[in-house]
Design an enzyme around this catalytic site. Structure first.
Site, PDB file in Angstrom:
ATOM      1  N   ALA A 153       0.848  -1.192   0.000  1.00  8.73           N
ATOM      2  CA  ALA A 153       0.000   0.000   0.000  1.00  8.73           C
ATOM      3  C   ALA A 153       0.880   1.238   0.000  1.00  8.73           C
ATOM      4  O   ALA A 153       2.058   1.187   0.345  1.00  8.73           O
ATOM      5  CB  ALA A 153      -0.909  -0.010   1.224  1.00  8.73           C
ATOM      6  N   GLY A 194      -0.220  -5.135   0.686  1.00  5.76           N
ATOM      7  CA  GLY A 194      -1.460  -5.026  -0.054  1.00  5.76           C
ATOM      8  C   GLY A 194      -1.383  -5.687  -1.417  1.00  5.76           C
ATOM      9  O   GLY A 194      -2.392  -6.169  -1.940  1.00  5.76           O
ATOM     10  N   GLU A 225      -2.110  -9.228  -0.789  1.00  3.19           N
ATOM     11  CA  GLU A 225      -3.531  -9.349  -0.475  1.00  3.19           C
ATOM     12  C   GLU A 225      -4.383  -9.242  -1.740  1.00  3.19           C
ATOM     13  O   GLU A 225      -5.373  -9.953  -1.897  1.00  3.19           O
ATOM     14  CB  GLU A 225      -3.925  -8.287   0.548  1.00  3.19           C
ATOM     15  CG  GLU A 225      -3.328  -8.565   1.923  1.00  3.19           C
ATOM     16  CD  GLU A 225      -3.598  -7.453   2.918  1.00  3.19           C
ATOM     17  OE1 GLU A 225      -4.145  -7.749   4.003  1.00  3.19           O
ATOM     18  OE2 GLU A 225      -3.264  -6.284   2.627  1.00  3.19           O
ATOM     19  N   GLU A 237       3.884  -5.854   6.906  1.00  8.24           N
ATOM     20  CA  GLU A 237       3.254  -4.783   7.684  1.00  8.24           C
ATOM     21  C   GLU A 237       3.818  -4.672   9.096  1.00  8.24           C
ATOM     22  O   GLU A 237       3.803  -3.587   9.686  1.00  8.24           O
ATOM     23  CB  GLU A 237       1.734  -5.001   7.747  1.00  8.24           C
ATOM     24  CG  GLU A 237       1.008  -4.745   6.445  1.00  8.24           C
ATOM     25  CD  GLU A 237       0.938  -5.953   5.526  1.00  8.24           C
ATOM     26  OE1 GLU A 237       0.181  -5.907   4.555  1.00  8.24           O
ATOM     27  OE2 GLU A 237       1.660  -6.955   5.795  1.00  8.24           O
TER      28      GLU A 237
END
Length: 257
Positions: free
Chosen positions: A65, A108, A111, A131
């Site tokens: 992200a 992300g 994901e 993360e």
């Protein structure tokens, strides 16, 4: 339709979406996720499209992200802006989605790949959930889908200690369908999508729905708990320190508060 951060193409009966932020290693910001959702809706509604491929470039599918959008957010602000809710649209797409992954597929990005129905990986692909390095946890399904795909022990190591999987490991542990040379990873994903797109559309739709029902039984509750935990961490000092350290390219100093 024109987009700023993605590109779309049509290959016979396959819709292709390319994440197009090469200078940021295709980091997923709000624009990317919004445009991705729009493009998925368009392809899903097009009767001439039978399957969809999402890709980045050879260096990165998506390296995570965009931390710049989150670094100073409070828990209340991150809850109100609902950045994770944009991901829910992917689960609503009825047509099969294949991720074509090369290079970095982190946070992300991982994901997003796992939210797709299948993953074709190049030999250079690297998967991870880093993360923990910035004081938070995966918030878009990382703890839930990863555990279901590769098992508890390895998922724990990836989530808690930034373990990466290379392409061969990811295939061995069941995260990806297969690994191919970098030169043909997108071609292979498009080929698989084309084969599926030529099959009976209603049967493909029902087949996807039933496999996901088996895979996602109890997933909704886990995803909701994961999301609440992710949002809560934005009320901690460690989240602020971790993301600022990332932006400043230094080691974080954790306080546990």
């Amino acid at each position: 339709m024109s987009y700023k951060s993605i590109k779309t193409e049509i290959h016979d009966r396959v819709g292709l979406i390319r994440i197009d932020r090469p200078k940021a290693l295709n980091a997923l910001n709000s624009t990317v996720m919004s445009e991705l959702g729009q493009a998925l809706k368009v392809f899903d509604a097009d009767a001439q499209i039978g399957a969809i491929v999402i890709t980045g470039d050879s260096r990165a599918f998506a390296a995570g992200a965009d931390i710049k959008e989150m670094v100073d957010a409070t828990a209340a602000e991150i809850l109100q802006s609902e950045p994770i809710e944009r991901w829910d649209l992917i689960r609503e797409v009825k047509k099969p989605i294949i991720a074509a992954v090369s290079g970095w597929c982190l946070g992300g990005g991982n994901e997003l790949a796992m939210a797709c129905d299948m993953i074709i990986a190049s030999e250079t692909a690297k998967f991870g959930q880093p993360e923990i390095n910035i004081g938070v946890i995966p918030g878009a399904g990382g703890t839930q889908r990863l555990t279901r795909a590769i098992g508890k022990a390895l998922a724990m190591e990836m989530v808690l200690n930034n373990r990466h999987l290379n392409a061969e490991e990811a295939c061995r542990y069941g995260l990806v369908n297969r690994v191919v040379p970098e030169e043909i990873y997108l071609e292979e994903a498009l080929k698989l999508a084309d084969e599926i797109a030529k099959r009976a559309p209603l049967a493909v739709r029902m087949g996807k729905e039933m496999v996901n029902q088996a895979f996602e039984s109890f997933l909704a509750g886990g995803m909701a708990d994961e999301r609440r935990s992710f949002y809560f961490l934005f009320s901690t000092e460690d989240q602020k320190e971790g993301m600022r350290a990332f932006m400043e390219k230094r080691e974080a100093e954790w306080k546990g508060e």
